[in-house]
Design a protein around this motif. Sequence first.
Motif, PDB file in Angstrom:
ATOM      1  N   UNK A  49       5.356  -3.351  -1.076  1.00 46.37           N
ATOM      2  CA  UNK A  49       4.010  -3.759  -0.672  1.00 46.37           C
ATOM      3  C   UNK A  49       3.877  -5.273  -0.849  1.00 46.37           C
ATOM      4  N   UNK A  50       2.889  -5.904  -0.198  1.00 49.32           N
ATOM      5  CA  UNK A  50       2.696  -7.352  -0.353  1.00 49.32           C
ATOM      6  C   UNK A  50       2.435  -7.718  -1.814  1.00 49.32           C
ATOM      7  N   UNK A  51       2.856  -8.905  -2.243  1.00 42.77           N
ATOM      8  CA  UNK A  51       2.691  -9.323  -3.647  1.00 42.77           C
ATOM      9  C   UNK A  51       1.238  -9.361  -4.122  1.00 42.77           C
ATOM     10  N   UNK A  52       0.293  -9.529  -3.208  1.00 39.62           N
ATOM     11  CA  UNK A  52      -1.118  -9.600  -3.605  1.00 39.62           C
ATOM     12  C   UNK A  52      -1.736  -8.219  -3.851  1.00 39.62           C
ATOM     13  N   UNK A  53      -0.984  -7.157  -3.634  1.00 33.91           N
ATOM     14  CA  UNK A  53      -1.499  -5.793  -3.796  1.00 33.91           C
ATOM     15  C   UNK A  53      -1.695  -5.426  -5.260  1.00 33.91           C
ATOM     16  N   UNK A  54      -2.652  -4.531  -5.510  1.00 36.16           N
ATOM     17  CA  UNK A  54      -2.865  -3.990  -6.855  1.00 36.16           C
ATOM     18  C   UNK A  54      -2.143  -2.643  -6.930  1.00 36.16           C
ATOM     19  N   UNK A  55      -1.147  -2.549  -7.821  1.00 38.62           N
ATOM     20  CA  UNK A  55      -0.370  -1.313  -7.955  1.00 38.62           C
ATOM     21  C   UNK A  55      -1.150  -0.285  -8.760  1.00 38.62           C
ATOM     22  N   UNK A  56      -1.181   0.939  -8.265  1.00 38.82           N
ATOM     23  CA  UNK A  56      -1.877   2.036  -8.928  1.00 38.82           C
ATOM     24  C   UNK A  56      -0.914   3.043  -9.547  1.00 38.82           C
ATOM     25  N   UNK A  57       0.377   2.755  -9.493  1.00 35.98           N
ATOM     26  CA  UNK A  57       1.388   3.596 -10.146  1.00 35.98           C
ATOM     27  C   UNK A  57       2.481   2.675 -10.672  1.00 35.98           C
ATOM     28  N   UNK A  58       3.369   3.217 -11.476  1.00 37.93           N
ATOM     29  CA  UNK A  58       4.461   2.432 -12.068  1.00 37.93           C
ATOM     30  C   UNK A  58       5.794   2.847 -11.470  1.00 37.93           C
ATOM     31  N   UNK A  59       6.794   1.991 -11.610  1.00 35.54           N
ATOM     32  CA  UNK A  59       8.136   2.318 -11.138  1.00 35.54           C
ATOM     33  C   UNK A  59       8.615   3.593 -11.812  1.00 35.54           C
ATOM     34  N   UNK A  60       9.157   4.496 -11.037  1.00 32.97           N
ATOM     35  CA  UNK A  60       9.672   5.751 -11.563  1.00 32.97           C
ATOM     36  C   UNK A  60       8.669   6.894 -11.568  1.00 32.97           C
ATOM     37  N   UNK A  61       7.385   6.603 -11.273  1.00 35.94           N
ATOM     38  CA  UNK A  61       6.384   7.671 -11.216  1.00 35.94           C
ATOM     39  C   UNK A  61       6.675   8.602 -10.041  1.00 35.94           C
ATOM     40  N   UNK A  62       6.378   9.870 -10.225  1.00 31.22           N
ATOM     41  CA  UNK A  62       6.476  10.827  -9.130  1.00 31.22           C
ATOM     42  C   UNK A  62       5.116  10.879  -8.454  1.00 31.22           C
ATOM     43  N   UNK A  63       5.136  10.779  -7.135  1.00 35.53           N
ATOM     44  CA  UNK A  63       3.886  10.802  -6.383  1.00 35.53           C
ATOM     45  C   UNK A  63       3.934  11.943  -5.374  1.00 35.53           C
ATOM     46  N   UNK A  64       2.779  12.454  -5.025  1.00 39.25           N
ATOM     47  CA  UNK A  64       2.665  13.558  -4.084  1.00 39.25           C
ATOM     48  C   UNK A  64       2.074  13.041  -2.779  1.00 39.25           C
ATOM     49  N   UNK A  65       2.755  13.329  -1.695  1.00 41.58           N
ATOM     50  CA  UNK A  65       2.321  12.844  -0.386  1.00 41.58           C
ATOM     51  C   UNK A  65       0.906  13.287  -0.064  1.00 41.58           C
ATOM     52  N   UNK A  66       0.130  12.361   0.442  1.00 41.22           N
ATOM     53  CA  UNK A  66      -1.219  12.667   0.871  1.00 41.22           C
ATOM     54  C   UNK A  66      -2.262  12.693  -0.224  1.00 41.22           C
TER      55      UNK A  66
END
Length: 76
Positions: A49-66
């Motif tokens: 994502x662009x550097x100015x984005x605010x991350x809402x998860x951390x590296x290695x987190x499992x995410x669910x599509x949708x």
Amino acid sequence: DEGDDVTMVIHRGCPLCRPRFYVDTGCRVGHGQRCGFLWGGGAVVDVFVPPSSRLDCSAGDRVLAGSAIIATLIHK
């Protein structure tokens, strides 16, 4: 249409992992739109994502599509 680029890279983990995509390389994908799925397991998806984005998860987190929010794009 805000000019933001988000890049997704799929790494197949095993020969049985079969990614299926609904879009082609370079296509525009809308907010919350699914673009494919990974069948068979063992794959890793990198999202850039662009550097100015605010991350809402951390590296290695499992995410669910949708349902999981990865980042919020900040427009200045």
